[in-house]
Design a protein around this motif. Structure first.
Motif, mmCIF file in Angstrom:
data_model
loop_
_atom_site.group_PDB
_atom_site.id
_atom_site.type_symbol
_atom_site.label_atom_id
_atom_site.label_comp_id
_atom_site.label_asym_id
_atom_site.label_seq_id
_atom_site.Cartn_x
_atom_site.Cartn_y
_atom_site.Cartn_z
ATOM 1 N N THR A 283 41.824 34.819 35.871
ATOM 2 C CA THR A 283 43.013 35.135 36.525
ATOM 3 C C THR A 283 43.009 36.811 36.668
ATOM 4 O OG1 THR A 283 44.431 35.283 34.725
ATOM 5 C CG2 THR A 283 44.381 33.290 36.194
ATOM 6 N N ARG B 125 46.685 43.904 34.668
ATOM 7 C CA ARG B 125 45.817 43.499 35.620
ATOM 8 C C ARG B 125 44.697 43.966 35.977
ATOM 9 N NH1 ARG B 125 48.476 38.907 37.522
ATOM 10 N NH2 ARG B 125 50.590 38.949 37.135
ATOM 11 N N GLN C 47 41.938 31.772 30.312
ATOM 12 C CA GLN C 47 42.800 32.157 31.547
ATOM 13 C C GLN C 47 42.863 33.544 31.912
ATOM 14 O OE1 GLN C 47 45.211 29.653 33.043
ATOM 15 N NE2 GLN C 47 45.803 28.387 31.563
#
Length: 372
Positions: free
Chosen positions: A319, A347, A315
């Motif tokens: 992402t 991120r 994941q």
């Protein structure tokens, strides 16, 4: 030669894989009051319980069935056209069913104490079903064998699955070993109080690189060690050997890793040793990865822990988001220099990810995965 991961599914205290990852990104903690057994007698008051309730005696099998059904549906694996082997990793099998015998005075059928029947119900025609009872690194060992099998042509597809549910026996052991009663798992925190269990299951489909269907990532290599250093205590050198072997088999350098999904049990012994191993092998080679872990949010899912870490890693790759270590407030001294993800998700694009899983008796598994 690497292998491909064609599908992945988990079941945790938050639900399926999407709900689990969303909960991790939000920094949720799934701990709640213990729902079975006598907390005073067991010495444990908190657990990370799977949704749905029902008969705890066969909870592990039900969670496993849900994960298997999902990955078979998503990948399109077909035993009529493919040679399929299923490897099931577990720490306790259906021990809860044995424990219930003392209460209901009705012994469970022997055939239900492992997961062969569950697999047959979802995937009839599988060439063989092999169970790994390898403590908390069982899933990592199964991944290593799965890659070997598809690379050497011993199977077209290997479905690697894992399941464990809380049992009173394991809860009692935790209650006797720990000092103060933990209300949650705090991985790598200087004030951590110990581990707590979580119900969990997972499944992945592993195939070789000739696979033409959708794929989630590449299973690059695994490093394994069985050092038998101590019944429960981890050994730094054993973990370092497994880590170094994974990179050697992959033909990669530890400086290339972008993220480590750590074992991170929140115990007095595991966390300092795991930190030191990362500092020695990864940071020592010039690496500077992000470090996260999921047990603060999900509890320790025992034999399913490695595959839960794998699903989270996939994941993260998909992402470009890395969840924080839930429960980590002030890192322990041994973690100096490690870039723990804290407070909010990180991120950034990711390439190579290291997954750690360490079990009682010094059974250590380190897995490397990467984006396609």
């Amino acid at each position: 030669m690497a292998a491909l991961i064609a599908a992945s599914a988990v079941r945790t205290c938050f639900g399926d894989g999407d709900r689990t990852f969303a909960g991790l990104l939000r920094g949720r903690c799934g701990a709640g009051p213990l729902r079975h057994g006598d907390p005073d007698r067991l010495g444990v008051t908190t657990g990370y319980h799977a949704e749905g309730g029902g008969d705890r005696a066969y909870l592990a099998g039900r969670l496993l069935e849900a994960c298997l059904s999902e990955v078979i549906r998503e990948s399109g694996v077909d035993t009529a056209r493919q040679r399929v082997t299923v490897l099931v990793a577990t720490g306790l099998r259906e021990l809860a069913a044995v424990e219930s015998w003392a209460v209901v005075h009705s012994p469970p059928p022997v055939g239900r104490l492992d997961f062969t029947g569950v697999v047959a119900g979802v995937l009839p025609g599988a060439a063989e079903v092999i169970t790994f009872a390898g403590a908390c690194s069982a899933g990592g060992y199964a991944l290593g064998l799965a890659q070997d099998m598809v690379e050497h042509g011993e199977a077209d597809v290997v479905v690697v699955a894992a399941a464990d549910g809380m049992t009173e026996s394991m809860l009692a052991m935790i209650g006797q070993v720990g000092g103060e009663r933990a209300d949650r798992v705090r991985p790598f925190d200087r004030d951590r109080a110990g581990v707590l269990l979580g119900d969990g299951a997972a499944a992945v489909v592993v195939t070789d690189e000739s696979w033409t269907g959708p794929a989630l990532g590449r299973l690059v290599a695994s490093g394994l060690s069985c050092d038998a250093f101590h019944v429960t205590a981890p050994d730094l050198e054993g973990i370092c050997r497994a880590t170094a072997e994974a990179y050697h088999r992959a033909g990669r350098d530890p400086s290339q890793v972008d993220l480590v999904v750590a074992h991170g049990t929140g115990t007095a012994l595991n966390d300092p040793v795991e930190c030191e191993a990362l500092r020695k092998v990864v940071l020592g080679a010039g690496g500077d990865p992000l470090v996260t872990g999921v047990k603060g949010a999900l509890g320790h899912t025992s034999g399913a822990a490695a595959l839960v870490n794998l699903d989270v890693a996939l994941q993260c790759l998909a992402t470009a988001a890395v969840p924080p270590v839930v429960g980590l407030r002030e890192p322990l001294a041994e973690g100096t220099g490690l870039r723990f993800v804290r407070g909010a998700p990180a991120r950034l694009p990711l390439g190579l990810v290291q997954l750690n899983a360490f079990g009682f008796g010094g059974v250590n598994a380190v897995t490397l995965v990467e984006a396609l």
